[in-house]
Design a protein around this motif. Sequence first.
Motif, PDB file in Angstrom:
ATOM      1  N   ARG A  16      -9.131  10.641 122.094  1.00 41.17           N
ATOM      2  CA  ARG A  16      -8.640  11.553 121.063  1.00 41.17           C
ATOM      3  C   ARG A  16      -9.621  11.655 119.906  1.00 41.17           C
ATOM      4  NH1 ARG A  16      -4.795  14.740 122.192  1.00 41.17           N
ATOM      5  NH2 ARG A  16      -4.534  15.156 120.006  1.00 41.17           N
ATOM      6  N   PRO A  17      -9.762  12.863 119.371  1.00 46.16           N
ATOM      7  CA  PRO A  17     -10.567  13.002 118.151  1.00 46.16           C
ATOM      8  C   PRO A  17      -9.760  12.528 116.944  1.00 46.16           C
ATOM      9  CG  PRO A  17      -9.638  15.120 118.781  1.00 46.16           C
ATOM     10  CD  PRO A  17      -9.256  14.138 119.865  1.00 46.16           C
ATOM     11  N   GLY A  18     -10.445  12.366 115.848  1.00 43.81           N
ATOM     12  CA  GLY A  18      -9.772  11.998 114.606  1.00 43.81           C
ATOM     13  C   GLY A  18      -9.828  10.514 114.353  1.00 43.81           C
ATOM     14  N   ARG A  23      -4.711   9.388 115.509  1.00 40.18           N
ATOM     15  CA  ARG A  23      -4.563   9.010 116.912  1.00 40.18           C
ATOM     16  C   ARG A  23      -3.250   8.253 117.129  1.00 40.18           C
ATOM     17  NH1 ARG A  23      -9.807   5.914 117.731  1.00 40.18           N
ATOM     18  NH2 ARG A  23      -9.087   5.662 119.854  1.00 40.18           N
ATOM     19  N   LEU A  24      -2.875   7.393 116.174  1.00 41.68           N
ATOM     20  CA  LEU A  24      -1.603   6.681 116.293  1.00 41.68           C
ATOM     21  C   LEU A  24      -0.428   7.647 116.195  1.00 41.68           C
ATOM     22  CD1 LEU A  24      -2.159   3.395 114.270  1.00 41.68           C
ATOM     23  CD2 LEU A  24      -2.021   3.666 116.750  1.00 41.68           C
ATOM     24  N   ARG A  30       3.976  11.061 121.564  1.00 43.07           N
ATOM     25  CA  ARG A  30       4.162  10.960 123.019  1.00 43.07           C
ATOM     26  C   ARG A  30       5.330  10.019 123.344  1.00 43.07           C
ATOM     27  NH1 ARG A  30       2.058  14.802 122.562  1.00 43.07           N
ATOM     28  NH2 ARG A  30       0.172  15.623 123.467  1.00 43.07           N
ATOM     29  N   LEU A  31       5.424   8.922 122.625  1.00 39.86           N
ATOM     30  CA  LEU A  31       6.505   7.966 122.885  1.00 39.86           C
ATOM     31  C   LEU A  31       7.862   8.511 122.429  1.00 39.86           C
ATOM     32  CD1 LEU A  31       4.790   4.577 121.975  1.00 39.86           C
ATOM     33  CD2 LEU A  31       5.299   5.467 124.253  1.00 39.86           C
ATOM     34  N   TYR A 130       2.333  -1.952 116.317  1.00 31.86           N
ATOM     35  CA  TYR A 130       3.606  -1.604 115.685  1.00 31.86           C
ATOM     36  C   TYR A 130       4.171  -0.264 116.143  1.00 31.86           C
ATOM     37  CZ  TYR A 130       1.697  -5.240 112.709  1.00 31.86           C
ATOM     38  OH  TYR A 130       1.131  -6.400 112.259  1.00 31.86           O
ATOM     39  N   VAL A 131       3.404   0.496 116.885  1.00 33.51           N
ATOM     40  CA  VAL A 131       3.808   1.854 117.260  1.00 33.51           C
ATOM     41  C   VAL A 131       5.113   1.866 118.048  1.00 33.51           C
ATOM     42  CG1 VAL A 131       3.157   3.853 118.671  1.00 33.51           C
ATOM     43  CG2 VAL A 131       1.491   2.794 117.143  1.00 33.51           C
ATOM     44  N   ALA A 132       5.236   1.039 119.051  1.00 33.72           N
ATOM     45  CA  ALA A 132       6.441   1.041 119.893  1.00 33.72           C
ATOM     46  C   ALA A 132       7.672   0.680 119.076  1.00 33.72           C
ATOM     47  CB  ALA A 132       6.280   0.084 121.068  1.00 33.72           C
TER      48      ALA A 132
END
Length: 194
Positions: A16-18, A23-24, A30-31, A130-132
């Motif tokens: 991914r760019p950025g 990106r996170l 998506r999740l 920590y994303v999930a």
Amino acid sequence: MDENTFWTLMDELGRRPGGRPERLEWLRGRLRCRPVAEAVEFQVRLESACGAVATDALWRAVRRIESGLCSDDGFDYFALWLVAQGRETYEAVLADPDVLAGLAGIRALAGRHPREWHDDEWPEWEELDYVAQEVFEELTGGVDDREEAFYDALEAAQEAEPEPGPRAEPGAAGDGTPRLDALFPAGAGPRRPS
């Protein structure tokens, strides 16, 4: 979430760019589109992949890159960064830590002391861990103690996973890191301010 789906997400995240925040946010998006249980399953896969990184050879490699400054937490954040590079890079580095010397992000650090690195240059990515949980908490907004609910669900999902077999340390190809050693010479450790 099966292993292939997890790695498809990591492969895309790595391309991914950025910056890391963008990106996170893409990964969170998506999740969010998946059933809440998949956020937990994502974390199970992430922790499993990170656990496999904890080899003596990779510890030595990361200490070399970071001029001996790598802490236990720092190594955990390195594992997250490595997983986020995508499956091909991850597997190549597990098989031979010297592959790190060929990664653009690592090469860009050579010749500079870690104190000179910008935050987003470090081969570490704590926030990925920590994303999930963040997505789980968003999707289960009505639960009183969402953090506890996440960890309860994570523990149950981990118990349902088959036990991984023992992972062998890298073989002959991983016994040394000559390319990494050339990029980050042992005598070029932390410099004292003048």
